[in-house]
Each structure stands twice: as C-alpha cells, then as structure tokens.
Scaffold this motif. Structure first.
Motif, PDB file in Angstrom:
ATOM      1  N   ALA A   1       8.558   4.343   4.369  1.00  0.00           N
ATOM      2  CA  ALA A   1       9.231   3.163   5.540  1.00  0.00           C
ATOM      3  C   ALA A   1       8.778   3.069   6.402  1.00  0.00           C
ATOM      4  N   GLU A   2       8.931   4.669   6.968  1.00  0.00           N
ATOM      5  CA  GLU A   2       8.506   4.877   8.425  1.00  0.00           C
ATOM      6  C   GLU A   2       7.156   4.489   8.199  1.00  0.00           C
ATOM      7  N   GLY A   3       5.993   4.090   7.758  1.00  0.00           N
ATOM      8  CA  GLY A   3       4.687   3.640   7.616  1.00  0.00           C
ATOM      9  C   GLY A   3       3.728   4.871   8.098  1.00  0.00           C
ATOM     10  N   ARG A   4       4.628   6.405   6.176  1.00  0.00           N
ATOM     11  CA  ARG A   4       3.027   7.306   7.128  1.00  0.00           C
ATOM     12  C   ARG A   4       3.024   6.816   4.990  1.00  0.00           C
ATOM     13  N   LEU A   5       1.800   7.634   5.301  1.00  0.00           N
ATOM     14  CA  LEU A   5       0.347   7.586   3.958  1.00  0.00           C
ATOM     15  C   LEU A   5       1.219   8.308   3.193  1.00  0.00           C
ATOM     16  N   VAL A   6       1.181   7.982   1.807  1.00  0.00           N
ATOM     17  CA  VAL A   6       1.758   9.019   0.828  1.00  0.00           C
ATOM     18  C   VAL A   6       1.144   9.009  -0.414  1.00  0.00           C
ATOM     19  N   GLY A   7       0.718  10.314   0.212  1.00  0.00           N
ATOM     20  CA  GLY A   7      -0.703  10.449  -1.584  1.00  0.00           C
ATOM     21  C   GLY A   7      -1.717  10.625  -1.119  1.00  0.00           C
ATOM     22  N   ALA A   8      -2.644  11.113  -0.049  1.00  0.00           N
ATOM     23  CA  ALA A   8      -3.755  10.754   0.930  1.00  0.00           C
ATOM     24  C   ALA A   8      -4.732  11.786  -0.169  1.00  0.00           C
ATOM     25  N   GLY A   9      -5.736  10.957  -0.936  1.00  0.00           N
ATOM     26  CA  GLY A   9      -7.054  11.203  -1.702  1.00  0.00           C
ATOM     27  C   GLY A   9      -6.415  11.272  -2.855  1.00  0.00           C
TER      28      GLY A   9
ATOM     29  N   VAL B   1       0.729  -1.440  -0.169  1.00  0.00           N
ATOM     30  CA  VAL B   1       0.218  -0.006   0.059  1.00  0.00           C
ATOM     31  C   VAL B   1       1.133   1.358  -0.333  1.00  0.00           C
ATOM     32  N   ALA B   2       0.177   1.980  -0.027  1.00  0.00           N
ATOM     33  CA  ALA B   2       1.227   3.596   0.015  1.00  0.00           C
ATOM     34  C   ALA B   2       1.443   3.877   0.828  1.00  0.00           C
TER      35      ALA B   2
ATOM     36  N   LEU C   1      -4.949   8.651  -5.989  1.00  0.00           N
ATOM     37  CA  LEU C   1      -4.747   7.348  -7.082  1.00  0.00           C
ATOM     38  C   LEU C   1      -2.965   7.442  -7.040  1.00  0.00           C
ATOM     39  N   ALA C   2      -2.948   8.279  -8.181  1.00  0.00           N
ATOM     40  CA  ALA C   2      -1.561   7.983  -9.205  1.00  0.00           C
ATOM     41  C   ALA C   2      -0.506   8.412  -7.933  1.00  0.00           C
ATOM     42  N   ALA C   3      -1.008   9.059  -6.767  1.00  0.00           N
ATOM     43  CA  ALA C   3       0.121   8.904  -5.844  1.00  0.00           C
ATOM     44  C   ALA C   3       0.544   7.557  -5.528  1.00  0.00           C
ATOM     45  N   GLN C   4      -0.836   7.233  -4.954  1.00  0.00           N
ATOM     46  CA  GLN C   4      -0.914   5.756  -4.374  1.00  0.00           C
ATOM     47  C   GLN C   4       0.133   4.588  -5.317  1.00  0.00           C
ATOM     48  N   VAL C   5      -0.520   5.011  -6.209  1.00  0.00           N
ATOM     49  CA  VAL C   5      -0.208   3.501  -7.635  1.00  0.00           C
ATOM     50  C   VAL C   5       1.260   3.734  -7.106  1.00  0.00           C
ATOM     51  N   GLU C   6       1.869   4.934  -7.621  1.00  0.00           N
ATOM     52  CA  GLU C   6       3.318   5.538  -8.050  1.00  0.00           C
ATOM     53  C   GLU C   6       4.105   4.634  -6.457  1.00  0.00           C
ATOM     54  N   GLN C   7       3.394   5.098  -5.179  1.00  0.00           N
ATOM     55  CA  GLN C   7       4.222   4.560  -3.558  1.00  0.00           C
ATOM     56  C   GLN C   7       4.113   3.381  -3.745  1.00  0.00           C
ATOM     57  N   CYS C   8       3.247   2.002  -4.862  1.00  0.00           N
ATOM     58  CA  CYS C   8       3.123   0.695  -4.174  1.00  0.00           C
ATOM     59  C   CYS C   8       3.881   0.078  -5.315  1.00  0.00           C
TER      60      CYS C   8
END
Length: 135
Positions: free
Chosen positions: A39-47, A35-36, A49-56
């Motif tokens: 390394a520290e367990g912080r959410l990347v790209g809140a809301g 998931v997005a 989708l493109a940013a979260q896909v990239e992080q995944c």
C-alpha cells in the motif's frame, strides 16, 4: 453472483482456470495491471516470483473490494511474466495458491499468460490485470 464460470465440452479442463465466463452484472470493472507493491508503494518479494504473484493477486483483491467486488466477480485475468519459461509454472502456481489461501477464494476465471521482456521497473517480475462484472 454476476459471473458464471464454464468449461464447455470439447475443451480441456485446466485446474487453475475455466475456459469461459458469462457475466450478467451491471457494472464493468477494469483493474489496472497490479504489480508487487504494498500500500505504500514498496516492493514485495524482491527476486521472488511466487511472492510477487501473491502480492499481485492480493492487490487485485484490494482493488475489487474498493468498488464492492471480489474475485467471485472476475470475468478475466491477464498475467504478464518477465522472461517467462515453462519451468517457472510451479512458482506462478505457488503464488496463486498462497493468495488464494489468504483470501479464501480459488481464482478460476478465464486467464491468459504472456511472457514479456520487461515491466515498468526491473524489480517487477509479474503484473496481473483483471476484468470483473459487479452487481
């Protein structure tokens, strides 16, 4: 390389993935759904989708590198997107393209996309899991 990607005659060629992969390596690697999170367990790209896909995809690459692999070793990808509708495809493709540019690869293994109701926490919009064959 342990994986050969093929588009057999008689099946459509899809620009983002191949229809078949043939694995010949010696170690089967299964990467848990990523998931997005950074390394520290912080959410990347809140809301976003493109940013979260990239992080995944970046997280999948990190997991593979941790066992001596890379996206070149991926046999299959599974992508789960919350509340999927076809109009989200450009965002999905943008996230994949951004990850590809950062990592210097084109993710082209066979892939499945599933629309789902929810993931582990409401902030997660996408999860990507991978199977790889590593020499």
């Amino acid at each position: 390389m342990a994986v050969t990607l093929v588009n057999p005659a008689g099946l459509p060629e899809i620009p983002i993935y191949h229809q078949v992969s043939v694995a010949t390596g010696t170690r089967l690697v299964n990467v848990a759904g990523q998931v997005a999170w950074d390394a520290e367990g912080r959410l990347v790209g809140a809301g976003d989708l493109a940013a979260q896909v990239e992080q995944c995809y970046l997280n999948v690459a990190t997991a593979l590198a941790g066992v001596g692999g890379s996206f070149a070793d991926v046999v299959r990808l599974t992508v789960h997107v919350v509340d999927w509708t076809p109009d989200k495809m450009p965002l999905l493709l943008d996230g994949i393209a951004r990850a590809a540019a950062r990592l210097g690869f084109t993710p082209a293994a066979p892939a499945s996309l599933f629309g789902i109701a929810a993931l582990d926490v409401p902030e997660h919009l996408v999860e990507v899991e991978a199977t790889a064959m590593v020499d």
